[in-house]
Design a protein around this motif. Sequence first.
Motif, PDB file in Angstrom:
ATOM      1  N   PRO A  42       0.830  -1.217   0.000  1.00 23.15           N
ATOM      2  CA  PRO A  42       0.000   0.000   0.000  1.00 23.15           C
ATOM      3  C   PRO A  42       0.858   1.259   0.000  1.00 23.15           C
ATOM      4  N   ALA A  43       0.389   2.294  -0.660  1.00 24.47           N
ATOM      5  CA  ALA A  43       1.185   3.511  -0.829  1.00 24.47           C
ATOM      6  C   ALA A  43       1.652   4.089   0.508  1.00 24.47           C
ATOM      7  N   ALA A  44       0.764   4.090   1.508  1.00 23.90           N
ATOM      8  CA  ALA A  44       1.128   4.656   2.808  1.00 23.90           C
ATOM      9  C   ALA A  44       2.262   3.862   3.452  1.00 23.90           C
ATOM     10  N   VAL A  45       2.254   2.556   3.273  1.00 24.36           N
ATOM     11  CA  VAL A  45       3.308   1.712   3.833  1.00 24.36           C
ATOM     12  C   VAL A  45       4.577   1.837   2.999  1.00 24.36           C
ATOM     13  N   ALA A  46       4.430   1.920   1.675  1.00 22.14           N
ATOM     14  CA  ALA A  46       5.593   2.042   0.788  1.00 22.14           C
ATOM     15  C   ALA A  46       6.413   3.278   1.135  1.00 22.14           C
ATOM     16  N   ARG A  47       5.742   4.366   1.482  1.00 20.62           N
ATOM     17  CA  ARG A  47       6.467   5.598   1.830  1.00 20.62           C
ATOM     18  C   ARG A  47       7.302   5.425   3.092  1.00 20.62           C
ATOM     19  N   GLU A  48       6.908   4.477   3.955  1.00 20.81           N
ATOM     20  CA  GLU A  48       7.616   4.254   5.221  1.00 20.81           C
ATOM     21  C   GLU A  48       8.553   3.055   5.171  1.00 20.81           C
ATOM     22  N   THR A  49       8.620   2.368   4.031  1.00 27.68           N
ATOM     23  CA  THR A  49       9.457   1.174   3.938  1.00 27.68           C
ATOM     24  C   THR A  49      10.917   1.554   3.746  1.00 27.68           C
ATOM     25  N   ARG A  50      11.754   1.020   4.615  1.00 28.04           N
ATOM     26  CA  ARG A  50      13.186   1.295   4.536  1.00 28.04           C
ATOM     27  C   ARG A  50      13.923   0.178   3.803  1.00 28.04           C
ATOM     28  N   THR A  51      13.514  -1.080   4.084  1.00 28.77           N
ATOM     29  CA  THR A  51      14.231  -2.219   3.527  1.00 28.77           C
ATOM     30  C   THR A  51      13.252  -3.325   3.143  1.00 28.77           C
ATOM     31  N   VAL A  52      13.513  -3.972   1.998  1.00 28.16           N
ATOM     32  CA  VAL A  52      12.805  -5.196   1.613  1.00 28.16           C
ATOM     33  C   VAL A  52      13.806  -6.327   1.748  1.00 28.16           C
ATOM     34  N   LYS A  53      13.537  -7.253   2.664  1.00 30.16           N
ATOM     35  CA  LYS A  53      14.454  -8.355   2.923  1.00 30.16           C
ATOM     36  C   LYS A  53      13.958  -9.636   2.267  1.00 30.16           C
ATOM     37  N   VAL A  54      14.851 -10.314   1.578  1.00 30.44           N
ATOM     38  CA  VAL A  54      14.514 -11.573   0.913  1.00 30.44           C
ATOM     39  C   VAL A  54      15.377 -12.679   1.509  1.00 30.44           C
ATOM     40  N   ARG A  55      14.721 -13.625   2.157  1.00 34.41           N
ATOM     41  CA  ARG A  55      15.428 -14.791   2.688  1.00 34.41           C
ATOM     42  C   ARG A  55      15.208 -16.009   1.792  1.00 34.41           C
ATOM     43  N   SER A  56      14.026 -16.072   1.189  1.00 31.03           N
ATOM     44  CA  SER A  56      13.696 -17.145   0.249  1.00 31.03           C
ATOM     45  C   SER A  56      12.492 -16.682  -0.566  1.00 31.03           C
ATOM     46  N   TYR A  57      12.022 -17.535  -1.468  1.00 34.34           N
ATOM     47  CA  TYR A  57      10.910 -17.176  -2.346  1.00 34.34           C
ATOM     48  C   TYR A  57       9.677 -16.761  -1.554  1.00 34.34           C
ATOM     49  N   ASP A  58       9.357 -17.490  -0.492  1.00 33.04           N
ATOM     50  CA  ASP A  58       8.140 -17.198   0.279  1.00 33.04           C
ATOM     51  C   ASP A  58       8.436 -16.603   1.647  1.00 33.04           C
ATOM     52  N   ASP A  59       9.622 -16.003   1.792  1.00 32.07           N
ATOM     53  CA  ASP A  59       9.979 -15.338   3.047  1.00 32.07           C
ATOM     54  C   ASP A  59      10.565 -13.966   2.726  1.00 32.07           C
ATOM     55  N   ILE A  60       9.662 -13.056   2.374  1.00 31.99           N
ATOM     56  CA  ILE A  60      10.036 -11.668   2.070  1.00 31.99           C
ATOM     57  C   ILE A  60       9.352 -10.773   3.097  1.00 31.99           C
ATOM     58  N   SER A  61      10.132  -9.895   3.692  1.00 35.66           N
ATOM     59  CA  SER A  61       9.579  -9.024   4.724  1.00 35.66           C
ATOM     60  C   SER A  61       9.969  -7.571   4.481  1.00 35.66           C
ATOM     61  N   LEU A  62       9.265  -6.671   5.162  1.00 32.47           N
ATOM     62  CA  LEU A  62       9.505  -5.235   5.049  1.00 32.47           C
ATOM     63  C   LEU A  62       9.927  -4.694   6.405  1.00 32.47           C
TER      64      LEU A  62
END
Length: 264
Positions: free
Chosen positions: A195-215
């Motif tokens: 969501p746009a409101a969350v995207a503006r506050e996102t600092r890092t997108v972390k990828v550990r695996s295909y189904d383990d992505i966090s913000l």
Amino acid sequence: MAGSTTAERGERQQESSGPPPLLRSRRARLRAIVLLGLALVFLGIPTAWLFYGSDWLRAEQVSVSGTRVLTPAQVESAAEVPLGKPLISVDTGAIETRLRRKLPRIDAVDVVRSWPHGIDLKVVERTPVLIVHKGGKFVEVDDEGVRFATVSEAPKGVPALELTLSRSGSAAASLRRFGESRLVREAVGVARAVPAAVARETRTVKVRSYDDISLELRDGRTVLWGSSEKGAAKARTLTALMKATPEAGYFDVSVPTAPASSGS
């Protein structure tokens, strides 16, 4: 002396009246075709000279539009438009190819002849959705997962991509199955769906695996997103979850039908 027969009189009448109508029509068409061909030849010579031999329709100027990060001078230099050449013979396709090869920041370009003397370069630049830290600089990644430019300063408002790919366990299996490039595209898909409101506050997108992505958000909160699948449903769920539990520090929307939040 016997008079001429009826047949003989008919033959004399036919000879005196000229060739049959069908033959006359064919001859007339042939004459018309010959005259038309001659006219085209005489008209075509000055036309060809106008386009190829005269100084009236030559490439003399280049205009650039659509740039944001690139400068018009950079684009014009990379295009290498052959100034002084007849405008009609300028290879616009070759110019497009040169621009894409030399300036990867360009996503699309339209090269247009602007009669009588111009070449217009209409550029669309790539927009970064993620950045990757590399040796004190930043690699920009667009919405197709293309790493297109390295810059010394991170663009404002663009989250960093952090690949923490383990070489053992399930994460290693995910890496072997999908490859790093595919996992980067998955991260891009997540960044686009947030969501746009969350995207503006996102600092890092972390990828550990295909189904383990966090913000990781700028205020320290964390969102477990999972894979990029069902992005729209996860975005709606996250928006509702954050409204319902505004004090939470951790949100899990990896299964959008069963979300969870915790912490404060």
